[in-house]
Design an enzyme around this catalytic site. Structure first.
Site: not given
Lengths: 412, 412
Positions: A49, A276
């Protein structure tokens, strides 16, 4: 050969959530990640990402990184409008790379979720350290949006299957295989079991001698200020969906000495690196006389079970996709019929056949509505047609593999 | 081992030009192809451009084919709306398959060409015959539309490179590698030389002991009633763009005993099987003590040359794509400015500031034109952005490979 020294490899994995325009406080966090990487000096950095000015953004934040780590970015964009978001830095010279795109990538009506923009491919990077060939894979699979009614499960299973197939087919010459990434699956999910079973990869968290970090190794935790709290309600501790997996192929052994995760906010800062948590593994690689291939036959039996289970799930998804293909197709046909009817009515009026003229406004509105539905339904029909074929293809491949497994149970 | 019997393998390759709605006399030709395959009983059948009811269409035409040949279809559709068009039948059980999608697939404004709908992927099929592992690849690369001003050359080079990379990375455990397909390149083109050099594959036509068929092995010939005569004007004999390539990896040798092509119309019929001619090879595979690796260092030197040449071409394409990205971006910005100007004028009039009202019709037309240009230019800009990244990625990979080649000239 037995006396070879142990090779230590420090691996860093993080879903950076650094998508331009979509991710919050992106620049700031990239800077944080860069600073941390500069201090920690990992051997291998696997990022997901990273979308936008990447990997220059990370480079820019860490000007030395290019020199410190052997440089490598793998931001090769894919067929869609959107790149892979994958990014690899290695302290060792990268010999070769390959990018593989998954065939299915979720439903187009889920555009609002950021990770629809990523999660399309797996990258392979080959490096050689002290004569040992490492195949390093980095990927990002599909998110699951609702665990109870997980319409994505078959798609994620197709991706997990394709990932496993890609690793199997490309790692034949490797001594050590590493896989890092956001797999978006819980450790006991059928997709993870399929991936582990079919590739032989082992989970660094389960194998680690020492562990330090979030409870149960979770990588999406409620105390991270960027996570969506409602999604984590059923999991008060969080969930573990980011992994480092590994295996030795030829006469090598890999052991995970230590596994760490970050725990929310970055040290001394008010924000975390990402939504995350990062996973950091210290691996020890040793040359050894014989590859440790214990209890192969029981593993094979378990593999038959997990492939069968995955195939059942893919079959369920296939039938759902077939129903959706049928209903969207029928809707498109109905809209087309309505349009034709309207056209006939207009022609009739023009030819002076009909009695009263139609109320123009509602007539036009109806036509627009019909055109809109026609376009939408046709698009969805095409999408579900592809989906059906993809799921059929995967089911067929799994069937083939099951046949081969059952015919020769001693051949891994 | 030396006394092992020779294994004979008969391979059939054809670009079927069987795309539903686009190809002429499709059903009739599929029937012809099916009949011929039934009579000839090849071991491996590699088909391209089979789009529509396939492979059931081919099955349907040849009900026995499923039994006669070990069955396998590989019509797994890809990310786009359109499937791969690849189809493989094998007389031997297929152990495993993998499909790889190329990243670049020509320009969207070339939709009228049928093969834009295919030519997106390469399929890998693994079979095992008498203990020998065969990696069989089938693909269809991009067409070239104008040899003099070949804007596609960089795209085809990227595909040739990706194909070569995919074969290299997935064939490490194979004994014999076969590649069949419509590569859309002339034998001396840089893409073919790159593919041959980087994979070590040899051209069945060049190696064949006996040849029978069109002069120079051409597979697109003027006497075929479906070929476009104007495109073949500079080549009175036709061109050779369909290939069967092969190599032995471990201690095996592969020899091409015979190569044949069809020569226009099918025997006793008024139409040919396709607009392409089929290529049929009879290969002899033998186990041998040592793999024949003659003159490796000179081959490596030639490889450096061809990769350098390809990289230059990719660089030329990259600069062209960068120019196009810039100009489409500028066009989009201009259209947006025009729209904003119009919006400001309308608001001004509504607020009662302006003097005369605008001529409504021309004003609306201008607005529509601006919107149209904006959408088109934005779409093209996105496309060229992806193109630039893709070409950059390939150039970077080639640079990496060149460095590795130059550093260790003795390591294949």
């Amino acid at each position: 050969m037995e006396g070879d020294p142990t090779l230590q490899l420090r691996v860093f994995d993080l879903n950076c959530w650094a998508i331009r325009y979509l991710s919050k406080r992106r620049q700031e966090r990239i800077q944080l990640i860069g600073d941390m990487l500069r201090q920690e000096r990992f051997d291998l950095v696997l990022l997901q990402e990273v979308r936008g000015a990447k990997p220059r953004a990370v480079h820019g934040a860490v000007p030395e990184l290019c020199h410190v780590l052997g440089i490598c970015h793998m931001e090769t964009p894919v067929l869609g409008v959107i790149g892979s978001g994958l990014c690899v830095f290695s302290r060792f010279t990268i010999l070769d790379t390959l990018l593989y795109q998954y065939s299915l990538n979720g439903y187009p009506y889920m555009l609002q979720h950021g990770d629809w923009f990523c999660g399309k491919s797996v990258g392979l990077v080959i490096i050689k350290i002290s004569g040992i060939i490492f195949n390093v894979y980095v990927t990002h699979l599909h998110a699951e949006y609702c665990r109870e009614k997980d319409a994505y499960l078959p798609h994620r299973l197709v991706q997990a299957w394709e990932l496993a197939q890609f690793i199997r087919h490309t790692s034949k010459a490797a001594d050590v295989v590493l896989l890092g990434g956001d797999l978006n699956m819980h450790p006991e999910d059928v997709g993870i079991r399929l991936l582990r079973g079919w590739t032989g990869l082992r989970d660094a968290f389960a194998e680690a001698k020492h562990f330090e970090g979030c409870k149960d190794g979770c990588t999406l935790i409620p105390s991270n200020c960027f996570t969506i709290k409602t999604e984590l309600l059923p999991f008060p501790l969080g969930i573990r969906i980011d992994y480092i997996l590994y295996k030795a192929i030829s006469s090598f052994t890999v052991k995970c000495e230590e596994l760490r995760t970050t725990t929310g906010s970055a040290p001394g800062m008010d924000i975390p690196f990402s939504d995350h948590e990062a996973v950091m593994a210290t691996l020890h690689i040793r040359r050894q006389g014989e590859a440790a291939s214990a209890t192969l036959s029981t593993a094979e039996l378990a593999l038959v079970d997990v492939v069968t289970e995955a195939r059942t799930e893919v079959g369920v998804g296939l039938r759902a996709a077939q129903r959706q293909r049928y209903s969207t197709g029928r809707l498109a046909v109905l809209a087309l019929l309505l349009l034709l009817l309207q056209a006939a009515a207009v022609l009739g009026t023009l030819a002076g056949l009909g009695g009263q003229p139609f109320p123009k406004l509602s007539f036009s509105l109806l036509a627009f509505l019909a055109i809109g539905i026609l376009l939408l339904a046709t698009g969805l029909h095409l999408f579900h047609t592809i989906e059906v074929k993809m799921l059929q293809g995967t089911e067929e491949q799994m069937r083939m593999v099951l046949r081969a497994l059952q015919e020769r149970p001693s051949d891994g």
